[in-house]
Design a protein around this motif. Structure first.
Motif, mmCIF file in Angstrom:
data_model
loop_
_atom_site.group_PDB
_atom_site.id
_atom_site.type_symbol
_atom_site.label_atom_id
_atom_site.label_comp_id
_atom_site.label_asym_id
_atom_site.label_seq_id
_atom_site.Cartn_x
_atom_site.Cartn_y
_atom_site.Cartn_z
ATOM 1 N N GLY A 104 0.744 -1.116 0.001
ATOM 2 C CA GLY A 104 0.088 0.008 -0.176
ATOM 3 C C GLY A 104 0.848 1.179 0.096
ATOM 4 O O GLY A 104 0.705 2.162 -0.794
ATOM 5 N N VAL A 105 1.986 1.221 0.760
ATOM 6 C CA VAL A 105 2.556 2.674 0.911
ATOM 7 C C VAL A 105 3.682 2.513 -0.299
ATOM 8 O O VAL A 105 3.832 3.641 -0.866
ATOM 9 N N LEU A 106 4.011 1.404 -0.824
ATOM 10 C CA LEU A 106 4.878 1.334 -1.857
ATOM 11 C C LEU A 106 3.979 2.032 -3.189
ATOM 12 O O LEU A 106 4.437 3.219 -3.945
ATOM 13 N N LEU A 107 2.612 1.722 -3.286
ATOM 14 C CA LEU A 107 1.841 2.360 -4.402
ATOM 15 C C LEU A 107 1.543 3.840 -3.919
ATOM 16 O O LEU A 107 1.424 4.739 -4.951
ATOM 17 N N VAL A 108 1.387 4.139 -2.931
ATOM 18 C CA VAL A 108 1.386 5.748 -2.525
ATOM 19 C C VAL A 108 2.391 6.423 -2.966
ATOM 20 O O VAL A 108 2.108 7.625 -3.351
ATOM 21 N N GLY A 109 3.512 5.875 -2.568
ATOM 22 C CA GLY A 109 4.952 6.675 -2.850
ATOM 23 C C GLY A 109 4.864 6.711 -4.357
ATOM 24 O O GLY A 109 5.203 8.037 -5.136
ATOM 25 N N SER A 110 4.421 5.830 -5.086
ATOM 26 C CA SER A 110 4.723 5.868 -6.696
ATOM 27 C C SER A 110 3.453 6.993 -7.052
ATOM 28 O O SER A 110 4.014 7.459 -8.048
ATOM 29 N N ILE A 111 2.558 6.907 -6.505
ATOM 30 C CA ILE A 111 1.404 7.694 -7.194
ATOM 31 C C ILE A 111 1.904 9.085 -6.736
ATOM 32 O O ILE A 111 2.040 10.319 -7.664
ATOM 33 N N VAL A 112 2.359 9.630 -5.437
ATOM 34 C CA VAL A 112 3.079 10.924 -5.256
ATOM 35 C C VAL A 112 4.266 11.282 -6.233
ATOM 36 O O VAL A 112 4.144 12.429 -6.710
ATOM 37 N N ALA A 113 5.278 10.341 -6.473
ATOM 38 C CA ALA A 113 6.273 10.590 -7.214
ATOM 39 C C ALA A 113 5.697 10.832 -8.866
ATOM 40 O O ALA A 113 6.369 11.682 -9.494
ATOM 41 N N PHE A 114 4.818 9.976 -9.187
ATOM 42 C CA PHE A 114 4.293 10.347 -10.721
ATOM 43 C C PHE A 114 3.401 11.359 -10.970
ATOM 44 O O PHE A 114 3.580 12.119 -11.844
ATOM 45 N N ALA A 115 2.837 11.829 -9.757
ATOM 46 C CA ALA A 115 2.005 12.994 -9.804
ATOM 47 C C ALA A 115 3.037 14.077 -10.027
ATOM 48 O O ALA A 115 2.784 15.070 -10.954
ATOM 49 N N GLY A 116 4.059 14.262 -9.152
ATOM 50 C CA GLY A 116 5.076 15.203 -9.439
ATOM 51 C C GLY A 116 5.614 15.270 -10.819
ATOM 52 O O GLY A 116 6.187 16.289 -11.389
ATOM 53 N N THR A 117 5.876 13.915 -11.394
ATOM 54 C CA THR A 117 6.619 13.876 -12.760
ATOM 55 C C THR A 117 5.671 14.438 -13.502
ATOM 56 O O THR A 117 6.049 15.019 -14.548
ATOM 57 N N GLY A 118 4.400 14.044 -13.425
ATOM 58 C CA GLY A 118 3.453 14.564 -14.567
ATOM 59 C C GLY A 118 3.285 16.223 -14.720
ATOM 60 O O GLY A 118 3.168 16.729 -15.681
ATOM 61 N N ILE A 119 3.282 16.765 -13.250
ATOM 62 C CA ILE A 119 3.504 18.099 -13.320
ATOM 63 C C ILE A 119 4.639 18.864 -13.779
ATOM 64 O O ILE A 119 4.503 19.784 -14.744
ATOM 65 N N GLY A 120 5.875 18.081 -13.552
ATOM 66 C CA GLY A 120 7.105 18.578 -14.161
ATOM 67 C C GLY A 120 6.916 18.588 -15.784
ATOM 68 O O GLY A 120 7.397 19.335 -16.568
ATOM 69 N N ASN A 121 6.393 17.260 -16.358
ATOM 70 C CA ASN A 121 6.183 17.110 -17.866
ATOM 71 C C ASN A 121 5.290 18.244 -18.272
ATOM 72 O O ASN A 121 5.816 19.016 -19.383
ATOM 73 N N VAL A 122 4.525 18.877 -17.672
ATOM 74 C CA VAL A 122 3.720 20.041 -18.419
ATOM 75 C C VAL A 122 4.278 21.337 -18.326
ATOM 76 O O VAL A 122 4.299 21.948 -19.314
ATOM 77 N N LEU A 123 4.751 21.569 -17.239
ATOM 78 C CA LEU A 123 5.346 22.977 -16.919
ATOM 79 C C LEU A 123 6.538 23.132 -17.613
ATOM 80 O O LEU A 123 6.943 24.306 -17.914
#
Length: 406
Positions: A104-123
């Motif tokens: 569960g925590v592994l998936l949460v950490g992945s979600i947080v990291a990928f969300a940050g990556t996605g925002i960086g991709n766009v900006l």
């Protein structure tokens, strides 16, 4: 349109230049760092096949969601603030995954990291336009190449580092890059605040411009379609190419992994050249067409003569990814304002990554239905041919804001 005045690359913007390079180097580490060490992770954190599938599906899903969230983040906190938020999320995601006691925590950490990556991709395209309006093509070429390196380096080093210091250290060590990237952006923010304070009262604050309704823009839809084609084919390769090569060409799993890496390496020259060519060619449709032809020849080769010339077909598939940097440059080149760039970046990447998440799933479904790879390869062939539409519609220069105004 980018400003025609060419300033020295370091003229008053060295912190932004270093920041762009470090952000680009941070944007694929969370995606690439975990798959090579899944065997080590499984020793401490039991993962089902479904859990592993989620880890592979989360990146495009989070990138898609971030595509629609990032413009709002930029309006609320500014481009610089948005990049800082992205880096904080990436850093937190790396560290949460490294400390994960369970799935569960592994998936949460992945979600947080990928969300940050996605925002960086766009900006990041908008950041390039803001600080380097005179060198958009050059800086886009540089950061796209660095993004490619940020995929290859963790993939190559994750397993050796895990063997030496454990899988948790192997996942957490990449937070060093995103922390380092925070330094120049915090410096930029402090400098901008100082500049605004020293010029207080000289001009009224400008109202943030919002560009909406991109579904009504032919340019926006065309770029989103070209981006979607690239994303679907890229994620399908990430998920299935080694297995396809093993079944149709008789490669070993190790050889399949190396050949998958080849597709990434061969894309680097295209990533370097494509932005520079887009800035010089009157008809960008020829570049999109070159990517289409490359993909098509690669898939046809795997269909009809997979074994003798496997490396050639893999090289062609890798060269087809020239569509990705072309689309990134067009996001800047077909908008007139920073607000338009942010909006188009979020729209195109949001649509593309949402569809990209379906690519591996559809390839797997077609394989299960047909019990072979002919139908999945034909599907990928058709996806590549769909890019003919934006190759035609983007042939003549047009701008999103002009179309929306009409």
């Amino acid at each position: 349109m980018p400003d025609d005045r060419r300033l020295p690359l370091w003229a008053g913007r060295s912190a932004a230049l270093v920041g762009i390079v470090l952000v680009a180097f941070s944007l694929r580490q969370a995606v690439a760092a975990i798959s090579p060490i899944l065997g080590d992770v499984l020793v401490d954190v039991p993962l089902s096949t479904l859990d592993i599938g989620w880890l592979g599906t989360l990146p495009p899903l989070l990138f898609a969601g971030s595509g629609f969230i990032a413009p709002r983040v930029a309006r609320r906190f500014g481009l610089d603030g948005g990049i800082v938020i992205a880096l904080v999320l990436i850093t937190a995601g790396h560290l949460i995954r490294a400390a994960a006691p369970g799935v569960g925590v592994l998936l949460v950490g992945s979600i947080v990291a990928f969300a940050g990556t996605g925002i960086g991709n766009v900006l990041l395209p908008s950041i390039v336009r803001r600080y380097f309006p005179d060198r958009v093509a050059l800086l886009t070429a540089v950061y796209v190449c660095i993004v490619g390196v940020s995929t290859a380096v963790p993939a190559a080093l994750a397993a050796p580092v895990a063997q030496f210091a454990g899988w948790r250290f192997s996942l957490g060590i990449w937070s060093v890059t995103s922390i380092a990237a925070l330094v120049p952006w915090l410096a930029v923010i402090l400098r901008e605040r100082h500049r605004r304070a020293s010029h207080a009262g000289t001009a009224p604050p400008s109202t943030a411009t919002v560009v909406t309704g991109l579904w009504r823009s032919r340019v926006a839809l065309s770029i989103a379609l070209a981006f979607s084609t690239s994303t679907i084919l890229t994620y399908a390769s990430f998920a299935w190419l080694p297995e396809i090569l093993g079944d149709v060409a008789g490669t070993t799993p190790a050889e399949g992994g190396v050949l998958l890496a080849v597709t990434g390496l061969v894309s680097v020259p295209g990533a370097l050249l494509a932005p520079l060519l887009v800035a010089r060619l009157r008809n960008v449709g020829w570049l999109i067409g070159a990517g289409i032809v490359s993909f098509v020849l690669g898939y046809l080769g795997l269909l009809f003569a997979p074994a003798p010339l496997t490396l050639l077909w893999v090289l062609l598939i890798g060269l087809g990814s020239i569509l990705f940097p072309v689309c990134l440059v067009l996001i800047n080149g077909r908008t007139r304002t920073p607000a338009g760039t942010v909006a188009l970046s979020g729209f195109a990447q949001g649509v593309a990554y949402a569809l990209g998440a379906l690519g591996p799933l559809l390839v797997g479904l077609l394989h299960d239905v047909s019990h072979g790879w002919t139908l999945p390869l034909l599907f990928l062939l058709v996806v590549a041919l769909v890019a003919i539409i934006p190759a035609v519609t983007l042939a003549r220069p047009a701008f999103v804001e002009d179309e929306l105004a009409r």
